[in-house]
Design a protein around this motif. Structure first.
Motif: not given
Ligand SMILES: Cc1ncc(C[n+]2csc(CCOP(=O)(O)OP(=O)(O)O)c2C)c(N)n1
Ligand code: SF4
Ligand SMILES: [Mg+2]
Lengths: 353, 258
Positions: A69-70, A196-201, A207-210
């Protein structure tokens, strides 16, 4: 021309994953798959690539979920009982649409079963295994060379469709040694990982929500519709198979993986005796090559589904031919090797010779 | 921290700012401390300015929607698997701080193996453990942390420790592991404890960012709905029973595998 190596199927698979740019591996020992884990345990830490021998297959698949998921290239490998244990995670991963590569080096079951090779996990691989309406893309190698080649393909497909891809192998393919070449022309396709949830909001603005949780019925249905649309696209584009002497065949064998090698041998032997037999070998069992099987059902008198199980793929063959011609099964369990003599004897009976 | 704002020509020092949570109403029951934990995590993220350097994992339990509130990338795990996801994330993104929020059913029952092994490996993650001695989300059944004699939906005559064992004190277990660098038990029943809890969160996130090992922050919490109490009564029960059985304070402040 690439160099040739003599390698076990399990090792070829691991080496190919490294060459395909794997970013992390999480696994748990189980025969007949352990060489993959051992190979990675040696090479990944040396290359600074994430590697964890997890405390269980349950953990391993969830590590895959987190790392995949990253937006990274992540893999796990196991054998049948371990793959059963992973099913909860596989269902979550499929719903959350996380790309990753899973490998099941099948052994015989049910239960603790046997460490001998088997193809008894076909249903689990192609019909779900975990809960809910989801599909895996399932690739079926039949040689050490394909154990390597299909790894690149598996990573590429998983990223193309944001879907877990399963390489459905077996204990014989994992353990056998053959020569293998690793492609030197491989280039990782461009991959957009903004989901992907890799930071970078800050960059994205949100924000990313997986997640695989959709409490509102409409959202859950919309998610399922989205998944089904994707699966339809995969069915249209990614079916892969090999045809062997089907041009004039009266009887068609259908076999994948290790069985397809024995079936091919049986075709050769049968043709020496003047029997017109051919082989359709699915290289993907989901999506299943139903169309080509249906097409040839207009030419052949019957099909024989040859599997190292009591008959699982045969159901898909029957569905493909829509009851228009007879379909019979030949198989063995417990790791007992399929016999070309028995296959040919059965074939003769089926075509009345 | 001496940020200032100017209003009507006068300069003021900022002493408190609303945390930058997502604009969504929290779903927690009145009087529940789950929301406090998430608000404090957000405050720490804001104050450290690390929104892009934090990835969180939500559990299955009442905190399942934490990703709707906390303003950073988050993943939603299967029940009990948060520490496995966090391991996967921390291993492929080693420059990020990774945290989990987990209830006692999630962490101490179905996910105990994942939790203990992550702590033992010394994963660079911060585990925020919301221990309310009950399965809140599923309607108040007995948890491994339910107190002796405590009445729940699945221990109607009170927890019988002869049948169910004694409550599991996970913090006491994981403090023994070399992999943990910080193990603490905090509460959120009054302003003083909330401030202490925030300090603990700060320290845990800092440990994760600086790869010092696993931080385990237990929040001895409440669950008015699961306990079948008014918020006010739940505070009383919290103080008189929970805090007695689960004493607050640091269990370990240094460690990690060197
Ligand atoms: C595999 C699986 N088993 C059971 C459940 C049902 N379930 C959802 S939340 C939960 C327990 C939650 O309790 P806890 O972790 O203490 O969190 P709380 O709600 O108290 O904060 C259970 C058993 C589930 N979602 N998945
Ligand atoms: S059920 Fe309990 S833990 Fe869940 S929100 Fe309500 S009070 Fe809080
Ligand atoms: Mg709870």
């Amino acid at each position: 021309m690439a160099e040739k190596y003599l390698m076990k199927g399990n090792e070829a698979l691991a080496e190919a994953a490294i060459r395909a740019g794997i970013d992390g591996y999480f696994g748990y020992p189980i025969t007949p798959q352990s060489e993959v884990l051992e190979y990675f345990s040696k090479w990944l830490p040396r290359k600074g690539i994430a590697y964890v021998q997890a405390e269980s297959e349950v953990s391993a698949i969830n590590m895959v979920y987190g790392a995949g998921a990253c937006g990274k290239r992540i893999m796990t490998t196991t054998s049948s009982p371990g793959f059963s244990l992973m099913q909860e995670g596989v269902s979550y991963i499929a719903c959350a649409q996380i790309p990753c590569v899973l490998v099941n080096v099948q052994r015989g079951g049910p239960g603790l079963g046997t460490i001998q090779p088997s193809q008894g996990d076909y249903f689990q691989a192609t019909k779900g295994g975990g809960h809910g309406d989801y599909r895996l893309i399932v690739l079926t190698p039949n040689s050490v060379q394909e154990q390597a080649d299909m790894v690149y393909k598996a990573f590429d497909l998983s990223e193309k469709y944001l879907n877990p891809v399963l390489i459905l192998s077996d204990g014989a393919l994992g353990q056998m040694m053959e020569t293998v070449e690793f492609r030197d022309d491989y280039k990782k396709p461009a991959f957009d990982a903004t989901w992907a949830s890799n930071g970078g909001v800050a960059k994205r603005g949100k924000p990313v929500q997986i997640t695989s949780l959709f409490i509102e019925p409409e959202r859950m249905e919309a998610k399922n519709n989205e998944l089904q649309a994707k699966y339809k696209l995969i069915e249209e584009n990614e079916v892969d198979y090999e045809l062997y002497h089907m041009e004039d065949a009266e009887l068609g064998f259908i076999a994948y993986g290790l069985s397809s090698r024995i079936a091919k041998k049986a075709v050769d032997l049968a043709r020496e005796q003047g029997l017109k037999i051919g082989l359709i070998r699915p290289k993907t069992v989901w999506p299943f090559p139903a169309k080509i099987i249906k097409e040839y059902s207009k030419k052949v008198k019957a099909y024989m589904s040859i599997e190292m199980s009591v008959g699982q793929m045969i159901e898909d063959v029957k569905l493909a031919v829509e009851c228009k011609i007879p379909v019979e099964h030949y198989g063995k369990t417990g790791g007992i090797v399929l016999s070309t003599d028995e296959i040919i004897a059965k074939a003769k009976k089926m075509i009345g010779k | 921290m001496s940020e200032t704002i100017t209003k009507d020509g006068q300069e003021f020092e900022v002493v408190w700012k609303k945390p930058n949570l997502q604009k969504k109403d929290m779903h927690y029951c009145p009087g529940c401390a789950h929301g406090t934990l998430e608000k404090l995590i957000q405050e720490v993220i804001d104050e450290k300015g690390i929104q892009d350097r934090v990835i969180g994992v939500a559990p299955v339990g009442c905190a399942v929607f934490a990703y709707d509130y906390i303003n950073c990338d988050m993943q939603e795990a299967a029940h009990g698997r948060a520490c496995a996801l966090a391991t996967g994330i921390a291993r492929v993104l080693p420059d990020k701080a990774v945290f989990t929020i987990q209830g006692d059913g999630d962490l101490a029952s179905i996910g105990l193996a994942e939790t203990l092994h992550a702590c033992n490996r010394g994963e660079n993650i911060a585990i925020f453990f919301y221990n309310n001695a009950i399965y809140g989300m599923t309607g108040g059944q007995m948890a491994p942390t339910t107190l002796p004699g405590q009445v729940t939906a699945s221990s109607p005559d009170g927890r019988d420790c002869k049948l169910s064992g004694m409550p599991l004190k996970v913090a006491d277990i994981v403090k023994e592991f070399d992999g943990t660098c910080y193990v603490t038990r905090q509460a959120a029943n009054n302003a003083v404890n909330v401030r202490k809890l925030k300090k603990a969160i700060e320290k845990a996130i800092d440990n994760s960012l600086n790869k010092r090992g696993t931080s385990f922050v237990e929040l001895v919490g409440n669950c008015p709905s699961g306990w079948k109490m008014t918020p006010v009564d739940s505070y009383k029960w919290w103080e008189e029973n929970m805090l007695k059985f689960y004493p607050l304070g640091d269990l370990k402040t240094e460690g990690g595998i060197k």
